[in-house]
Design an enzyme around this catalytic site. Structure first.
Site, short mmCIF file in Angstrom:
data_model
loop_
_atom_site.label_atom_id
_atom_site.label_comp_id
_atom_site.label_asym_id
_atom_site.label_seq_id
_atom_site.Cartn_x
_atom_site.Cartn_y
_atom_site.Cartn_z
N ARG A 32 -3.61 13.14 -9.65
CA ARG A 32 -2.98 11.82 -9.79
C ARG A 32 -1.48 11.95 -10.07
O ARG A 32 -0.69 11.13 -9.59
CB ARG A 32 -3.70 11.02 -10.88
CG ARG A 32 -5.01 10.45 -10.32
CD ARG A 32 -6.08 10.13 -11.33
NE ARG A 32 -7.27 9.61 -10.62
CZ ARG A 32 -8.15 10.38 -9.97
NH1 ARG A 32 -8.01 11.70 -9.94
NH2 ARG A 32 -9.17 9.83 -9.33
N TYR A 81 -13.29 -9.98 10.54
CA TYR A 81 -14.73 -10.14 10.33
C TYR A 81 -15.24 -11.49 10.82
O TYR A 81 -16.45 -11.72 10.83
CB TYR A 81 -15.08 -9.92 8.85
CG TYR A 81 -14.93 -8.46 8.45
CD1 TYR A 81 -15.99 -7.58 8.61
CD2 TYR A 81 -13.74 -7.95 7.98
CE1 TYR A 81 -15.87 -6.23 8.28
CE2 TYR A 81 -13.60 -6.61 7.64
CZ TYR A 81 -14.66 -5.76 7.79
OH TYR A 81 -14.53 -4.43 7.47
N HIS A 122 -7.82 14.74 5.51
CA HIS A 122 -8.83 13.67 5.44
C HIS A 122 -9.49 13.48 6.81
O HIS A 122 -8.81 13.28 7.81
CB HIS A 122 -8.19 12.37 4.96
CG HIS A 122 -9.21 11.36 4.58
ND1 HIS A 122 -9.64 11.20 3.29
CD2 HIS A 122 -9.94 10.52 5.33
CE1 HIS A 122 -10.59 10.28 3.26
NE2 HIS A 122 -10.79 9.86 4.49
N ALA A 123 -10.82 13.55 6.85
CA ALA A 123 -11.54 13.53 8.12
C ALA A 123 -11.32 12.21 8.86
O ALA A 123 -11.33 11.14 8.25
CB ALA A 123 -13.02 13.76 7.90
N HIS A 134 -20.84 11.36 10.41
CA HIS A 134 -20.05 10.14 10.28
C HIS A 134 -18.96 10.07 11.36
O HIS A 134 -18.82 9.08 12.08
CB HIS A 134 -19.43 10.06 8.88
CG HIS A 134 -18.56 8.86 8.68
ND1 HIS A 134 -19.05 7.67 8.20
CD2 HIS A 134 -17.25 8.65 8.95
CE1 HIS A 134 -18.07 6.77 8.19
NE2 HIS A 134 -16.96 7.35 8.63
N GLU A 135 -18.20 11.14 11.47
CA GLU A 135 -17.10 11.15 12.44
C GLU A 135 -17.63 11.16 13.87
O GLU A 135 -17.05 10.53 14.76
CB GLU A 135 -16.16 12.34 12.19
CG GLU A 135 -15.54 12.38 10.78
CD GLU A 135 -14.75 11.13 10.40
OE1 GLU A 135 -14.33 10.39 11.30
OE2 GLU A 135 -14.59 10.87 9.20
N HIS A 163 -18.28 7.71 15.08
CA HIS A 163 -17.09 7.01 15.59
C HIS A 163 -16.86 7.39 17.05
O HIS A 163 -16.58 6.54 17.89
CB HIS A 163 -15.86 7.42 14.78
CG HIS A 163 -15.76 6.79 13.42
ND1 HIS A 163 -15.81 5.43 13.22
CD2 HIS A 163 -15.59 7.34 12.19
CE1 HIS A 163 -15.67 5.17 11.91
NE2 HIS A 163 -15.53 6.31 11.28
N GLU A 206 -17.98 2.16 11.02
CA GLU A 206 -18.27 3.13 9.96
C GLU A 206 -19.76 3.42 9.83
O GLU A 206 -20.16 4.40 9.21
CB GLU A 206 -17.72 2.63 8.62
CG GLU A 206 -16.21 2.41 8.58
CD GLU A 206 -15.41 3.64 8.97
OE1 GLU A 206 -15.91 4.76 8.79
OE2 GLU A 206 -14.28 3.46 9.47
N HIS A 210 -6.89 6.25 1.44
CA HIS A 210 -6.83 5.00 2.19
C HIS A 210 -5.77 4.03 1.68
O HIS A 210 -5.40 3.11 2.40
CB HIS A 210 -8.20 4.32 2.19
CG HIS A 210 -9.26 5.18 2.79
ND1 HIS A 210 -9.76 6.30 2.15
CD2 HIS A 210 -9.91 5.12 3.98
CE1 HIS A 210 -10.67 6.87 2.92
NE2 HIS A 210 -10.78 6.19 4.03
N TYR A 215 -16.23 0.19 4.54
CA TYR A 215 -17.20 1.20 4.08
C TYR A 215 -18.30 0.55 3.24
O TYR A 215 -19.45 0.97 3.30
CB TYR A 215 -16.51 2.30 3.29
CG TYR A 215 -15.45 3.01 4.09
CD1 TYR A 215 -15.79 3.95 5.06
CD2 TYR A 215 -14.10 2.73 3.90
CE1 TYR A 215 -14.81 4.59 5.82
CE2 TYR A 215 -13.11 3.36 4.66
CZ TYR A 215 -13.47 4.29 5.62
OH TYR A 215 -12.52 4.91 6.36
#
Ligand SMILES: *[C@@H]1O[C@H](CO)[C@@H](O)[C@H](O)[C@H]1NC(C)=O
Ligand SMILES: *[C@@H]1O[C@H](CO)[C@@H](O)[C@H](O)[C@H]1NC(C)=O
Ligand SMILES: *[C@@H]1O[C@H](CO)[C@@H](O)[C@H](O)[C@H]1NC(C)=O
Ligand SMILES: *[C@@H]1O[C@H](CO)[C@@H](O)[C@H](O)[C@H]1NC(C)=O
Ligand SMILES: *[C@@H]1O[C@H](CO)[C@@H](O)[C@H](O)[C@H]1NC(C)=O
Ligand SMILES: *[C@@H]1O[C@H](CO)[C@@H](O)[C@H](O)[C@H]1NC(C)=O
Ligand SMILES: *[C@@H]1O[C@H](CO)[C@@H](O)[C@H](O)[C@H]1NC(C)=O
Ligand SMILES: *[C@@H]1O[C@H](CO)[C@@H](O)[C@H](O)[C@H]1NC(C)=O
Ligand SMILES: *[C@@H]1O[C@H](CO)[C@@H](O)[C@H](O)[C@H]1NC(C)=O
Ligand SMILES: *[C@@H]1O[C@H](CO)[C@@H](O)[C@H](O)[C@H]1NC(C)=O
Ligand SMILES: [Zn+2]
Length: 629
Positions: free
Chosen positions: A192, A230, A358-359, A388-389, A392, A416, A518, A528
């Site tokens: 952080r 949406y 980051h994937a 997951h990827e 996509h 997602e 993100h 997500y």
């Protein structure tokens, strides 16, 4: 309504740009902004012809922008950042022309609903600012990406050369494996200190510009703009309702985990308000808790359902994980990954340059190039990430023949959900056994509960996290949360929804939201949350199509061409229909619901309730007072 707002906003933008001595944005012709409007074009054949003419150019600009982004993300140099900003500006410049030409058509009165939707998707998604601001916005974007991608935490108590840790895999390894609370806290705080805190000012400036760019079309703020995809007027309330449906289950899980952690770490003080210290959940952001599985397994005498050791024993490589995933998609009759995918994807962290690890999955909008960028570690978590990827990319492949305006998910949550849907089958003991990754599973009630616990730690623990990020961010966009309250409001959300609190006192010198990819990358997050809910509805539907007879959580749709066809029929549509239509096609209903999720986890929910009998479940909405200065 939109028109009068548009005029007002246009005048405002013009004024701001003129006072800053820069090029004003061009008026959107023929939408009430010109004194002598020539009549709008009503001929729909002509409109289709225009689309056919302009789309190849649109794809070319989009494609170049994506490639430049890829080049930067996989090789973080100043030069590549500069090109990526340039390509974005060229695309913006082009879309300005695109939209002003689109506005010459009377698209709001088109009869063909597809054509009308296609025009609306261009006009409603159009961001605009005067040029110097746009270019500043893109620079900030690239700068934060690079700062985040390059961040390292160095051990200052060490002798030189000061061993430094990247987040993936070094710090994540500490977070997931270590039981030394001082070391964990060092990693937690260090990350952080090296990320969010370093670009809080940049973020504020970025948000101001981004927000302003969405006002042009008549949105109240950037939050409204992002929620608009949406196409659900009750979206915010629907989400809150889903969260309410899930909360009782999450609270039981939380109470059980808290009790076990208190026993594991007797020296860590847990506040009487009921929150769990955020660094103890096995993950840098406490977003999923499956790394605590060894500690939390309901029946410790049964073998673990985790197959990381097996992957390592069998010499799995990143490539082999991807091939295994590809095989599964193929078994459903879906589209195999094309050759350029295998040649050009980046599936391990390269040693010779800095990258954003980051994937992510990339569509280059040219029907040839589809790539994944992922720093794979061979473990069960990356087994999920890989699916997951790949989900996509499957979506990209399925809708590749749609016009570019419809090359996106039915809604972002759909996108997602695809890979996660496949994962719900591939994680079953049935499937894992079939590929030799889980030979010694004990298939009795204990084994089953162990399996469900592992799933809950990954899928259910995530829900309040998935929900809260954009609750926070929408507050930032609307002006409700100014920079002076960024961190306080962030933790208010963390405490309220997740029931966790910061292990060291936080201040407004910190910017903990910024330690999550993100946020600086400006990737919306509610997708997500949506995905984690609807994926169980999708799973239920496909299991039915596959004539599954097992309990939902043990259903494996491998080899079911019926399930594959049902899925493909929906993916092919891209965003050419409002999402409720493909959603109904797939699930038979029109609304998101937590029922399928609760049904999936039913045996575990019952078990947890019994375990927690007599326990005080839950936590106060407010953070413990020691959280914040
Ligand atoms: C509409 O445009 C098409 C193609 O430009 C043309 O062939 C057709 O005659 C036009 N229709 C009308 C009603 O003007
Ligand atoms: C991206 O990198 C490739 C390989 O170095 C190069 O051929 C290509 O021109 C670059 N693309 C852009 C848009 O800069
Ligand atoms: C990284 O980008 C630089 C340009 O800034 C280029 O010279 C170099 O070849 C690239 N490295 C790789 C491995 O592509
Ligand atoms: C913007 O597009 C116009 C043509 O529409 C072109 O003349 C100009 O060079 C472009 N500017 C940039 C920065 O690409
Ligand atoms: C940092 O260095 C000190 C001294 O060498 C060592 O004791 C400590 O374990 C190191 N911390 C980490 C996280 O490696
Ligand atoms: C912590 O981990 C070490 C090594 O993994 C182990 O030997 C030790 O027993 C663990 N301590 C506790 C309290 O679990
Ligand atoms: C916990 O604290 C006690 C007393 O201060 C100490 O003896 C013990 O070593 C500590 N245990 C751990 C795991 O840090
Ligand atoms: C894995 O690699 C090791 C060392 O190269 C080899 O001894 C072993 O047989 C391999 N195992 C499998 C399952 O291929
Ligand atoms: C975004 O724009 C709206 C409308 O002008 C404004 O109320 C809000 O404060 C802006 N937010 C930020 C972060 O600038
Ligand atoms: C599933 O069940 C239906 C109705 O019993 C039947 O028509 C269909 O052939 C079955 N499909 C498969 C793949 O077994
Ligand atoms: Zn994703």
């Amino acid at each position: 309504m939109i028109t009068s707002k548009l005029v007002a906003v246009f005048l405002l933008v013009l004024l701001i740009c003129l006072t800053a001595h820069s090029n004003p944005v061009q008026p959107l012709v023929n939408d009430g902004l010109k004194n002598d409007p020539s009549p709008l074009i009503t001929n729909e054949t002509e409109a289709w012809e225009w689309v056919a003419r302009i789309n190849p150019e649109y794809e070319k600009f989009q494609s170049e922008k994506v490639e430049a982004d890829w080049n930067h993300s996989t090789n973080l140099t100043e030069h590549n950042a500069k090109i990526s900003v340039e390509k974005k500006l060229q695309l913006t410049n082009f879309t300005k022309r695109l939209v002003s030409e689109a506005m010459e058509f009377d698209w709001k009165n088109f009869k063909d609903p597809k054509l009308k939707r296609l025009f609306a998707s261009m006009v409603k998604r159009y961001l605009n600012l005067c040029e110097f601001k746009i270019s500043r916005m893109y620079q900030l974007n690239a700068e934060m990406r690079a700062l985040f991608g390059k961040a390292k935490v160095c051990n200052k108590t060490n002798e030189p050369p000061n061993k430094c840790f990247v987040v993936d895999p070094d710090l994540e390894k500490i977070m997931s494996k270590s039981n030394d609370t001082e070391e964990i806290l060092w990693a937690w705080k260090g990350w952080r200190d090296e990320t969010g805190k370093k670009f809080k000012d940049l973020y504020e400036e970025f948000v101001g510009l981004y927000n302003e760019s969405t006002l042009w079309i008549g949105y109240k703020d950037a939050g409204e703009y992002l929620r608009d995809v949406y196409e659900t007027p009750t979206f915010v309330d629907d989400l809150a309702e889903l969260m309410r449906e899930i909360q009782p289950f999450y609270r039981e899980l939380h109470a059980y985990v808290r009790r076990r952690l208190m026993a594991q770490y007797p020296n860590v003080s847990f506040p009487t308000q009921g929150h769990i210290p955020a660094h103890l959940l096995g993950n840098m952001w406490a977003q999923t808790w499956e790394n605590l599985e060894p500690l939390l397994r309901p029946f410790p005498d049964r073998p673990s359902v985790d197959f990381t050791d097996e992957l390592i024993k069998q010499n799995y490589t990143a490539l082999k994980l991807f091939q295994l995933s590809d095989e599964f998609f193929k078994s459903l009759g879906l589209i195999p990954m094309p050759d350029p995918f295998w040649q050009k994807s980046m599936i391990v962290r390269p040693a010779d340059r800095e990258v954003v690890c980051h994937a992510s999955a990339w569509d280059f909008y040219n029907k040839k190039d589809f790539r994944i960028k992922q720093c794979t570690t061979v473990n069960s978590r990356y087994f999920l990430t890989t699916h997951h990827e790949m989900g996509h990319i499957q979506y990209h492949l399925q809708y590749q023949n749609q016009p570019i305006q419809f090359k996106s998910g039915a809604n972002p949550g759909f996108h997602e959900a695809v890979g996660d849907l496949i994962y719900l089958s591939t994680v079953t003991p049935e499937y894992l056994k079939s590929v030799g990754l889980l030979e010694n599973f004990v298939d009795d009630e204990g084994g089953d509960l162990n399996f469900l616990m592992n799933q809950a730690l990954s899928k259910v623990a995530f829900l309040p996290f998935g929900y809260m990020i954009d609750q926070w961010r929408w507050g930032v966009f609307s002006g409700h949360t100014p920079k002076t309250l960024y961190n306080k409001r962030w933790w208010e959300n963390r405490c309220k929804y997740q029931g966790i609190y910061p292990p060291v006192k936080r201040t407004e010198h910190d910017f903990d939201a910024g330690s999550k990819f993100h946020v600086p990358n400006n990737t919306p997050y509610i997708r997500y949350f949506v995905a984690h809910v609807i994926v169980f509805q999708f799973h239920e539907a496909l299991c039915k199509a596959a004539n599954n007879t097992r309990p939902l959580h043990r259903c494996n749709i491998a080899n079911s061409k019926e399930a594959g066809r049902k899925l493909a029929d929906v993916l092919k549509l891209g965003s050419s229909e409002p999402w409720q239509i493909p959603f109904k096609k797939l699930t038979g209903v029109e609304k998101m619901s937590a029922n399928a999720l609760l049904n999936y986890f039913k045996p575990l929910i019952d078990w947890l309730k019994k375990q927690n009998e007599g326990e005080k479940v839950g936590w106060t909405e407010e953070c413990p007072p020691e959280s914040f200065e």
